[in-house]
Structure formats: structure tokens, C-alpha cells
Design an enzyme around this catalytic site. Structure first.
Site, PDB file in Angstrom:
ATOM      1  N   SER A 108       0.855  -1.188   0.000  1.00  0.00           N
ATOM      2  CA  SER A 108       0.000   0.000   0.000  1.00  0.00           C
ATOM      3  C   SER A 108       0.888   1.234   0.000  1.00  0.00           C
ATOM      4  CB  SER A 108      -0.879   0.002   1.257  1.00  0.00           C
ATOM      5  OG  SER A 108      -1.553   1.241   1.417  1.00  0.00           O
ATOM      6  N   TYR A 121      -2.182  -0.345  10.868  1.00  0.00           N
ATOM      7  CA  TYR A 121      -2.236  -0.700   9.448  1.00  0.00           C
ATOM      8  C   TYR A 121      -0.975  -0.242   8.722  1.00  0.00           C
ATOM      9  CZ  TYR A 121      -3.866  -0.950   4.609  1.00  0.00           C
ATOM     10  OH  TYR A 121      -3.986  -1.233   3.257  1.00  0.00           O
TER      11      TYR A 121
END
Length: 235
Positions: A108, A121
Site C-alpha cells: 500500500s 495498518y
């Protein structure tokens, strides 16, 4: 195909079959090492050698650190990075023996850039980017030049993964454009794929620009999404 949710893997398998592919799907809890190893053995026995591994499973809890529950933090690390390690350990030996294969890490932009209310995260995605880089270096050191590696780092994608994302600069990505970027990257053996591609310039800017300038850029970007804030976790 490995997937945590049966309907997800069935939908993906059906779409692949419509495109003319032969597909076998397995429902696997990617947070459980033994389930991954067991399914991998079944794949090797029933189907044969795996020459490309795409680690795509991911979970997120958008919340400030103290509002995020312990089990949610553990789940993010179990799925977002540890599962990558277990699947790679399961399928890499055959790739090593053949000196042929491709390991794809779907990480990501949050593996390079941080944002509030995604502490766990972002940490797990930084780990995924680090895993890709370290694995790439190790394969090179071992002389396994026939095994390629690719890491995909997109910004928000319109999948419902994060609720109501928005940004003043740039846009929310559609699934198709991310898939196209990844497929091109795999076919051309790109090591790191940013979507959109100008994120690589932003990464360079983060290293070169003074902190005050970066603060201005962050305010201009104005990234927003739904997150739980101020609800202190009881573990």
C-alpha cells in the site's frame, strides 16, 4: 486462489473462468499459518508447481491507536504481513529448485507514507514493503535471478475497504486501473509499482523537503476517511 471469504473467492473464480481460465479455489484463513501450509500442500499435490504467488489478502481497522482493540491489531499483522511470509515459505522452495517464479507483494502507499488513525495498518504495510525489499535482496545474494519480485503500492481504491475516503489532490482509484498497473509491472518485472505513479516523486520529496513544507503539502492533500476516534479500547 486462496481467500478468507467463500463468496469472495467464488466470485473471483467465476470471473476468471468467464475469461477462459481454468480455476481452482480454496477458502483459507490467511491469519492461520497451519491452514496456509495445509492448503499449499494440497495445491502442490493436486495441481503442481506454483510459479507465481500474489499475496493480496489484507484487513484494516481505521481507528486511533488507543481505540483499536488488541485482536484487531493482531489480525492486521497476521494477515497483512505474516501471511505473506507463510505463503512465500510454502511455495518458494520449488521456485528455488527451478530458479523460476515470481513473488508479488500487494502492500500500500501506507507502506511508505503515514496517516493518522491507521497506526497499526501503516506499520503492517511498512513491514510488507520491507519484506519485499529484503526478499529481493536475499534472492539476489543467493544467485536466484530467475525468481522475480514485485511490490504494489496503491493509494485508496474504490472497494469499500476504507469507508468514505476522499482527498483534495489526486483521486480514489478504480480496481481496473490498479489491476492494469500490476499486470504491466509483473510482465515487465518492475520491482516497485506506485499507483498513481507520481507517488514515487512524493516519496523523494519526503526525503528532500523540510518538515514545514511537508506539513503544507499534507494540508493541501487533505486525506479523509471514516475512523473510530476517542473510544478507548478495553483490550
Amino acid at each position: 486462489l486462496f481467500c478468507l471469504l467463500q463468496h469472495g473467492v467464488e466470485d473471483t473464480a467465476a470471473e476468471c473462468e468467464r475469461l477462459g481460465a481454468t480455476v481452482q479455489a480454496f477458502v483459507v484463513d490467511c491469519s492461520k499459518r497451519e491452514e496456509i501450509y495445509s492448503a499449499a500442500e494440497k495445491v502442490k499435490k493436486d495441481i503442481g508447481d506454483v510459479s507465481i504467488l500474489v499475496n493480496n489478502a489484507g484487513v484494516i481497522t481505521a481507528a486511533d491507536l488507543l481505540s483499536t482493540q488488541d485482536h484487531q491489531i493482531e489480525r492486521m499483522f497476521e494477515v497483512n504481513i505474516l501471511a505473506h511470509i507463510w505463503t512465500t515459505r510454502a511455495f518458494l522452495p520449488t521456485m528455488m529448485n527451478n530458479n523460476h517464479g515470481h513473488v508479488v507483494t500487494v502492500a500500500s502507499a501506507a507502506g511508505h507514507f503515514v496517516t493518522s488513525f491507521m497506526v497499526a495498518y501503516c506499520s503492517s504495510k511498512f513491514a510488507a514493503v520491507g519484506f519485499h525489499k529484503a526478499l529481493t535482496e536475499e534472492l539476489s545474494t543467493l544467485g536466484k535471478d530467475g525468481i522475480k519480485t514485485t511490490c504494489l503500492c496503491p493509494v485508496f481504491i474504490n472497494t469499500g475497504f476504507v469507508k468514505n475516503p476522499s482527498t483534495r489532490l489526486g483521486k480514489i482509484l478504480e480496481i481496473e486501473e490498479v489491476v492494469e498497473a500490476l499486470m504491466e509491472g509483473i510482465l515487465t518485472n518492475q520491482k516497485m509499482i506506485f499507483v498513481p505513479s507520481h507517488l514515487s516523486i512524493a516519496l523523494l520529496s519526503e526525503m528532500l523537503f523540510p518538515e514545514r513544507a511537508l506539513d503544507v503539502l499534507k494540508k493541501l492533500t487533505d486525506v479523509k476517511f471514516d475512523a473510530v476516534v476517542g473510544q478507548r479500547s478495553t483490550q
